[in-house]
Write a protein that holds these residues in place. Structure first.
Motif, PDB file in Angstrom:
ATOM      1  N   MET A 133       0.816  -1.211   0.000  1.00 56.89           N
ATOM      2  CA  MET A 133       0.000   0.000   0.000  1.00 56.89           C
ATOM      3  C   MET A 133       0.851   1.263   0.000  1.00 56.89           C
ATOM      4  N   LEU A 134       1.935   1.268   0.772  1.00 55.42           N
ATOM      5  CA  LEU A 134       2.713   2.497   0.947  1.00 55.42           C
ATOM      6  C   LEU A 134       3.729   2.746  -0.160  1.00 55.42           C
ATOM      7  N   CYS A 135       4.169   1.690  -0.808  1.00 53.84           N
ATOM      8  CA  CYS A 135       5.247   1.856  -1.794  1.00 53.84           C
ATOM      9  C   CYS A 135       4.758   2.083  -3.222  1.00 53.84           C
ATOM     10  N   TYR A 136       3.500   1.729  -3.514  1.00 55.00           N
ATOM     11  CA  TYR A 136       3.023   1.808  -4.893  1.00 55.00           C
ATOM     12  C   TYR A 136       1.830   2.753  -4.988  1.00 55.00           C
ATOM     13  N   PRO A 137       1.862   3.702  -5.909  1.00 50.40           N
ATOM     14  CA  PRO A 137       0.774   4.689  -6.027  1.00 50.40           C
ATOM     15  C   PRO A 137      -0.513   4.046  -6.522  1.00 50.40           C
ATOM     16  N   GLN A 138      -1.622   4.466  -5.913  1.00 49.30           N
ATOM     17  CA  GLN A 138      -2.946   3.980  -6.319  1.00 49.30           C
ATOM     18  C   GLN A 138      -3.015   2.448  -6.272  1.00 49.30           C
ATOM     19  N   SER A 139      -2.345   1.856  -5.306  1.00 51.63           N
ATOM     20  CA  SER A 139      -2.340   0.394  -5.217  1.00 51.63           C
ATOM     21  C   SER A 139      -3.615  -0.112  -4.544  1.00 51.63           C
ATOM     22  N   ILE A 140      -4.005  -1.328  -4.920  1.00 55.32           N
ATOM     23  CA  ILE A 140      -5.179  -1.984  -4.346  1.00 55.32           C
ATOM     24  C   ILE A 140      -4.734  -3.344  -3.819  1.00 55.32           C
ATOM     25  N   THR A 141      -5.067  -3.625  -2.576  1.00 61.23           N
ATOM     26  CA  THR A 141      -4.763  -4.925  -1.978  1.00 61.23           C
ATOM     27  C   THR A 141      -6.062  -5.544  -1.509  1.00 61.23           C
ATOM     28  N   LEU A 142      -6.336  -6.763  -1.973  1.00 59.01           N
ATOM     29  CA  LEU A 142      -7.571  -7.462  -1.630  1.00 59.01           C
ATOM     30  C   LEU A 142      -7.247  -8.667  -0.756  1.00 59.01           C
ATOM     31  N   LEU A 143      -7.873  -8.740   0.410  1.00 61.30           N
ATOM     32  CA  LEU A 143      -7.687  -9.847   1.333  1.00 61.30           C
ATOM     33  C   LEU A 143      -8.955 -10.695   1.343  1.00 61.30           C
ATOM     34  N   THR A 144      -8.786 -12.007   1.277  1.00 66.67           N
ATOM     35  CA  THR A 144      -9.960 -12.878   1.325  1.00 66.67           C
ATOM     36  C   THR A 144      -9.698 -14.073   2.220  1.00 66.67           C
ATOM     37  N   ALA A 145     -10.752 -14.550   2.865  1.00 66.90           N
ATOM     38  CA  ALA A 145     -10.662 -15.696   3.773  1.00 66.90           C
ATOM     39  C   ALA A 145     -12.062 -16.250   3.977  1.00 66.90           C
ATOM     40  N   ASN A 146     -12.147 -17.461   4.502  1.00 63.68           N
ATOM     41  CA  ASN A 146     -13.445 -18.048   4.813  1.00 63.68           C
ATOM     42  C   ASN A 146     -14.054 -17.443   6.069  1.00 63.68           C
ATOM     43  N   ASP A 147     -13.210 -17.085   7.014  1.00 63.78           N
ATOM     44  CA  ASP A 147     -13.662 -16.612   8.321  1.00 63.78           C
ATOM     45  C   ASP A 147     -13.234 -15.169   8.512  1.00 63.78           C
ATOM     46  N   MET A 148     -14.139 -14.227   8.227  1.00 65.23           N
ATOM     47  CA  MET A 148     -13.778 -12.815   8.310  1.00 65.23           C
ATOM     48  C   MET A 148     -13.538 -12.378   9.752  1.00 65.23           C
ATOM     49  N   ALA A 149     -14.289 -12.955  10.688  1.00 59.75           N
ATOM     50  CA  ALA A 149     -14.081 -12.594  12.095  1.00 59.75           C
ATOM     51  C   ALA A 149     -12.671 -12.961  12.537  1.00 59.75           C
ATOM     52  N   GLN A 150     -12.208 -14.144  12.111  1.00 62.79           N
ATOM     53  CA  GLN A 150     -10.853 -14.570  12.458  1.00 62.79           C
ATOM     54  C   GLN A 150      -9.820 -13.688  11.781  1.00 62.79           C
ATOM     55  N   LEU A 151     -10.091 -13.291  10.540  1.00 62.99           N
ATOM     56  CA  LEU A 151      -9.169 -12.415   9.824  1.00 62.99           C
ATOM     57  C   LEU A 151      -9.006 -11.079  10.544  1.00 62.99           C
ATOM     58  N   LYS A 152     -10.111 -10.548  11.032  1.00 64.84           N
ATOM     59  CA  LYS A 152     -10.054  -9.281  11.755  1.00 64.84           C
ATOM     60  C   LYS A 152      -9.347  -9.435  13.091  1.00 64.84           C
ATOM     61  N   ALA A 153      -9.520 -10.593  13.725  1.00 63.87           N
ATOM     62  CA  ALA A 153      -8.907 -10.810  15.032  1.00 63.87           C
ATOM     63  C   ALA A 153      -7.415 -11.085  14.945  1.00 63.87           C
ATOM     64  N   THR A 154      -6.939 -11.531  13.789  1.00 66.51           N
ATOM     65  CA  THR A 154      -5.524 -11.886  13.654  1.00 66.51           C
ATOM     66  C   THR A 154      -4.783 -10.909  12.736  1.00 66.51           C
ATOM     67  N   LEU A 155      -5.056 -10.974  11.441  1.00 61.96           N
ATOM     68  CA  LEU A 155      -4.293 -10.163  10.500  1.00 61.96           C
ATOM     69  C   LEU A 155      -4.511  -8.670  10.724  1.00 61.96           C
ATOM     70  N   TRP A 156      -5.751  -8.260  10.898  1.00 64.43           N
ATOM     71  CA  TRP A 156      -5.988  -6.825  11.080  1.00 64.43           C
ATOM     72  C   TRP A 156      -5.420  -6.312  12.398  1.00 64.43           C
ATOM     73  N   LYS A 157      -5.364  -7.165  13.382  1.00 63.23           N
ATOM     74  CA  LYS A 157      -4.703  -6.786  14.635  1.00 63.23           C
ATOM     75  C   LYS A 157      -3.219  -6.543  14.387  1.00 63.23           C
ATOM     76  N   GLU A 158      -2.578  -7.434  13.626  1.00 64.73           N
ATOM     77  CA  GLU A 158      -1.152  -7.281  13.312  1.00 64.73           C
ATOM     78  C   GLU A 158      -0.901  -6.049  12.444  1.00 64.73           C
ATOM     79  N   ILE A 159      -1.826  -5.764  11.532  1.00 68.84           N
ATOM     80  CA  ILE A 159      -1.679  -4.559  10.709  1.00 68.84           C
ATOM     81  C   ILE A 159      -1.700  -3.320  11.591  1.00 68.84           C
TER      82      ILE A 159
END
Length: 507
Positions: free
Chosen positions: A77-103
């Protein structure tokens, strides 16, 4: 008049920053996030950094995968202009509790470091999104649950700097991953998949086999073993290694796909060995008696009510206190007894023995049997094995009590801790015990598929083996029989220490 906010690409520092780190993900982790990477993370960063990279990571526990993903998301996100990053998973609650916490933690590390000015341009939203301030629709990170509807929407986004990340990809639908892969049409697009290798099929599996660069494909396959990670202590590794079976070690520690022979809890030779080993509990040991009952739920001739009588000792799963069980008799295996008479049969089965604990499936018609036995004054342990485990170590390891009991029974059979002393219904016992299917969830937890699903290969309800497995249920406490001399401790002392051991891991 308020001063106009300087946008990220207008900041005179950003162009030099981008030049320095756009091709150097390792340097970004060290200098910008200030989190020195492990050797495994360095391998991942160097594999992801080139344009058009497609990387698939098969990982065991404790390899720093989630921390690395957070760094990669911020780098893109920070190094490339107008960049788009898409995250996908089966369990969105788990994604928010783990990856988004680390972000979030990584953004705060950036804020406190020499590139703290970058953090002022980042806005993290509450709905699993993040964006560069001033560019809500063109420079962002978003997360979506993996299904065909969301995949088509995500695949509809295009851009020069597009990256797709699939977490726990072993369980993502093939149609979703195929659709997302097809969206990578431009020169600098990237895709990254990470997962524990929980099944020998599907798109993620193929990225490590026929779709990998090793076989002429596009995917870089990486395998991260817990044994090679500096983030896991030797003591923790030894404890996990000793507690896991071979397939668990492969999936949860070595980052390797399960063996095809591991699709069942145990094989026929292991089942047959239960009939050859004879007595495994000494007469002088403080064993207890249990009557194990599975009540037919009305599925017709293929569904039978069962009563099994067994000696039982021990509360552990390994070592000198590992649970041992002797199946002494199978007095009932029938579909001809009405449920309102079954409690009497169960009670009669336990009458010849001292201090019996009655273990009864309380689902369906079984609840009435439990109540009738309790009205008789019998000590009843109700089985609700669709429920989750209550010890933390087992919550992490098993999908539910059914998986825990069946896996521990199979393990005991293979390790010589389960013996069948009667020839009653031997053919049925061997057929059922050697064909119980085993799969893994997206988190690497052991799972028994629903009855009548394809994994059962047409096998009817395994009522007899179900009842045997009740003896290995987490939380099952027995009463030491007065028949054995024991080790000199009083019954109260034994029960108190055993109960404490059972519940010391419960939150």
């Amino acid at each position: 008049m308020a001063k106009k906010r300087t946008l990220l690409h207008e900041d005179p520092r950003w162009e030099d920053f981008s030049d320095d780190f756009a091709g150097d993900l390792v340097g970004f982790a060290i200098d910008v996030v200030e989190l020195p990477p492990t050797p495994q993370q360095i391998t991942l960063y160097n594999s992801v950094a080139p344009s058009r990279s497609m990387v698939s990571v098969s990982s065991g526990h404790g390899t720093g995968k989630t921390t690395a993903l957070a760094t990669i998301v911020l780098w893109h996100m920070l190094c490339y202009p107008q960049s788009i990053t898409l995250l996908t998973a089966n369990d969105m609650a788990q994604l928010k509790a783990t990856l988004w916490k680390e972000i979030g933690l990584a953004v705060e590390r950036i804020r406190r470091g020499p590139y703290g000015w970058l953090a002022e341009h980042i806005e993290i939203l509450a709905n699993g999104q993040m964006r560069i301030i001033g560019f809500p629709d063109t420079w962002f990170v978003e997360s979506k649950t993996a299904n065909e509807k969301t995949a088509n929407k995500m695949a509809g986004r295009h851009g020069e700097w597009l990256m797709i990340i699939g977490d726990e990809a072993s369980t993502l639908p093939d149609a979703v991953l195929t659709t997302l892969r097809g969206a990578l049409t431009e020169e600098h697009n990237r895709m990254l998949l990470t997962s524990q290798p929980t099944r020998n099929a599907g798109f993620f599996y193929r990225t490590h086999h026929d779709l990998s660069k090793l076989n002429g494909g596009d995917w870089t396959p990486l395998v991260f073993s817990s044994l090679e990670s500096p983030l896991v202590s030797d003591q923790a590794l030894k404890e996990l290694w000793d507690s896991y079976d071979d397939d668990e070690r492969r999936v949860r520690l070595l980052g390797q796909f399960p063996q095809e022979s591991g699709k069942h809890m145990m094989n026929l030779p292991a089942a047959e060995a239960m009939y050859r080993r004879g007595r495994i509990i000494g007469d002088d040991e403080p064993y207890g008696w249990v009557v194990l009952s599975d009540i037919a739920s009305g599925e017709g001739l293929r569904d039978k009510s069962t009563v099994v009588v067994a000696r039982i000792i021990g509360y552990g799963e390994r070592g000198p206190d590992a649970r041992r069980v002797e199946i002494v008799t199978v007095p009932v295996l029938t579909n001809n007894v009405r449920s309102n008479r079954f409690a009497g049969l169960v009670a009669e089965s336990g009458d010849p023995y001292d201090g019996v604990t009655y273990v009864v499936d309380s689902g369906g018609l079984g609840i009435n049997v439990c109540q009738d036995l309790e009205d008789m004054g019998k000590p009843v342990h109700r089985v609700n094995w669709g429920n989750p485990c209550f010890q933390n170590k087992n919550k992490d390891r098993y999908m539910n009590l059914r998986a825990q009991a069946m896996h521990q029974a199979a393990r005991a059979a293979k390790e010589g801790r389960l013996s069948i002393l009667t020839g009653e219904h031997r053919k049925t016992m061997l057929s059922q015990s050697s064909r119980i299917p085993k799969t893994f969830t997206d988190k690497g937890r052991i799972r028994v598929p629903p009855k009548h699903s394809k994994e059962w290969e047409g096998m009817p309800s395994p009522d007899l083996w179900d009842a045997v497995c009740f003896a290995f249920l987490e939380g099952l406490i027995y009463t030491a029989s007065q028949e054995g001399d024991g080790d000199g401790r009083s019954l109260g002392d034994s029960l108190e220490s055993e109960a404490e051991a059972l519940f010391d891991d419960v939150v």
